[in-house]
Design an enzyme around this catalytic site. Structure first.
Site, PDB file in Angstrom:
ATOM      1  CG  ASP A  44      14.194   7.216-105.370  1.00  0.00           C
ATOM      2  OD1 ASP A  44      15.204   6.496-105.455  1.00  0.00           O
ATOM      3  OD2 ASP A  44      13.368   7.340-106.301  1.00  0.00           O
ATOM      4  CB  SER A  45      17.119   3.239-102.646  1.00  0.00           C
ATOM      5  OG  SER A  45      18.229   4.012-102.231  1.00  0.00           O
ATOM      6  CE  LYS A 111      20.152   9.178-108.210  1.00  0.00           C
ATOM      7  NZ  LYS A 111      18.897   8.758-108.876  1.00  0.00           N
ATOM      8  CD  GLU A 113      14.909   6.944-110.851  1.00  0.00           C
ATOM      9  OE1 GLU A 113      13.982   6.496-111.555  1.00  0.00           O
ATOM     10  OE2 GLU A 113      15.226   6.454-109.761  1.00  0.00           O
ATOM     11  CD  GLU A 178      19.796   1.607-110.923  1.00  0.00           C
ATOM     12  OE1 GLU A 178      19.510   2.795-110.720  1.00  0.00           O
ATOM     13  OE2 GLU A 178      19.324   0.656-110.254  1.00  0.00           O
TER      14      GLU A 178
HETATM   15  O1  KIV Z   1      18.040   5.753-104.869  1.00  0.00           O
HETATM   16  C1  KIV Z   1      19.049   5.092-105.142  1.00  0.00           C
HETATM   17  O2  KIV Z   1      19.548   4.289-104.352  1.00  0.00           O
HETATM   18  C2  KIV Z   1      19.658   5.268-106.458  1.00  0.00           C
HETATM   19  C3  KIV Z   1      20.899   4.487-106.756  1.00  0.00           C
HETATM   20  C4  KIV Z   1      20.535   3.144-107.213  1.00  0.00           C
HETATM   21  C5  KIV Z   1      21.770   5.173-107.709  1.00  0.00           C
HETATM   22  O3  KIV Z   1      19.162   6.027-107.242  1.00  0.00           O
END
Ligand code: KIV
Length: 276
Positions: A44-45, A111, A113, A178
């Site tokens: 999601d980055s 994934k 969080e 992280e």
């Molecule tokens: O979205 C992302 O880039 C991440 C990484 C920092 C693991 O969750």
């Protein structure tokens, strides 16, 4: 060879480091796949790195699906992981529905969080047959952009180790660590039988993940990352040269040009003349 979750677990057992990079588009996916990256990860980055959002919480399911589908077209061998965006895993029902949308778009796993509070979600996803990657320590969706290091006190170390164990027991197949102290990440890596993927979590995780923009030198530098290219500089230089050459008439040249055969051109000109 298609890299599945068994392949990734074998790598942990055989102590072969697992390579992970974020990816947001088709051409980069092709390159990462060809380079042998194990997990291509649509994070999601994408929101802050590509879409110009101020934070990860602005990222939607529609954003993620759009980028996932582009990346899917470029990945043949790597394991394709995708991030649940903010609130997409708010409750069990929504999490399973959204994860299934990602699987239909071609993801191999999702994934999410969060710490121990995400155990019911991981359990439900696992029961639904969805491969899940947990993510503890710094969670941008929860903690915002200010990334403090986690696991510096006894209480916090214990909390992280308990969360990692509970998420793995709930069925998580992978876990991202992280911004966690190297020592605590090492303990978690030795404790769990699922692969740990570190980012700013030291040298002893089973694998490492970085944001593609950070290794290419797009955007600001970070202590946890390493720049392997100066993309900003190279791209800016190319744009400036192009602008300059168009402005001063040195691009395009004859080499960039196609021609109509001379006899056909004569006919066109004659026809034009006759039309006047
Ligand atoms: O979205 C992302 O880039 C991440 C990484 C920092 C693991 O969750």
């Amino acid at each position: 060879m298609k890299k599945d979750i068994t392949y990734l677990h074998t790598k942990k057992r055989e102590q072969q480091p697992i390579t992970v990079l974020t990816c947001y588009d088709y051409p980069t996916a092709c390159l990462q796949n060809e380079a042998g990256i194990d997990i291509v990860f649509v994070g999601d980055s994408v929101g802050t790195n590509v879409l110009g959002y101020k934070s990860e919480v602005e990222v939607t399911m529609a954003d993620m699906r759009h980028h996932l589908k582009a990346v899917r077209r470029g990945v043949t061998d790597a394991y394709l992981l995708v991030d649940m965006p903010y609130a997409a895993d708010r409750d069990v029902k929504q999490a399973v529905t959204n994860a299934n949308l990602f699987l239909a778009d071609g993801a191999d796993g999702v994934k999410l969080e969060g710490g121990i509070e995400k155990v019911p979600i991981v359990t439900a996803l696992t029961e639904a047959g969805i491969e899940t990657c947990a993510h503890i320590g710094h969670n941008p969706q929860i903690h915002g952009t200010k990334a403090a290091t986690h696991g510096k006190t006894f209480a916090k170390a214990k909390h992280l180790i308990k969360a990692a164990t509970a998420l793995a027991d709930a069925g998580a197949k992978l876990i991202v660590l992280e911004k966690i102290t190297e020592e605590v990440s090492h303990i978690i890596t030795d404790t769990l039988n699922i692969p740990t993927i570190g980012i700013g979590a030291g040298r002893f995780c089973d694998g490492q993940v970085l944001v593609i923009n950070d290794i290419l030198g797009i955007g600001p530098p970070f202590k946890h990352a390493k720049r392997y290219q100066d993309y900003n500089h190279l791209t800016f230089e190319a744009i400036c040269r192009y602008r300059e050459e168009v402005a001063n008439g040195t691009f395009p040249t004859d080499a960039n040009t196609s021609h109509i055969p001379p006899d056909k051109l004569v006919r066109v000109r004659k026809w034009l003349e006759s039309e006047r």
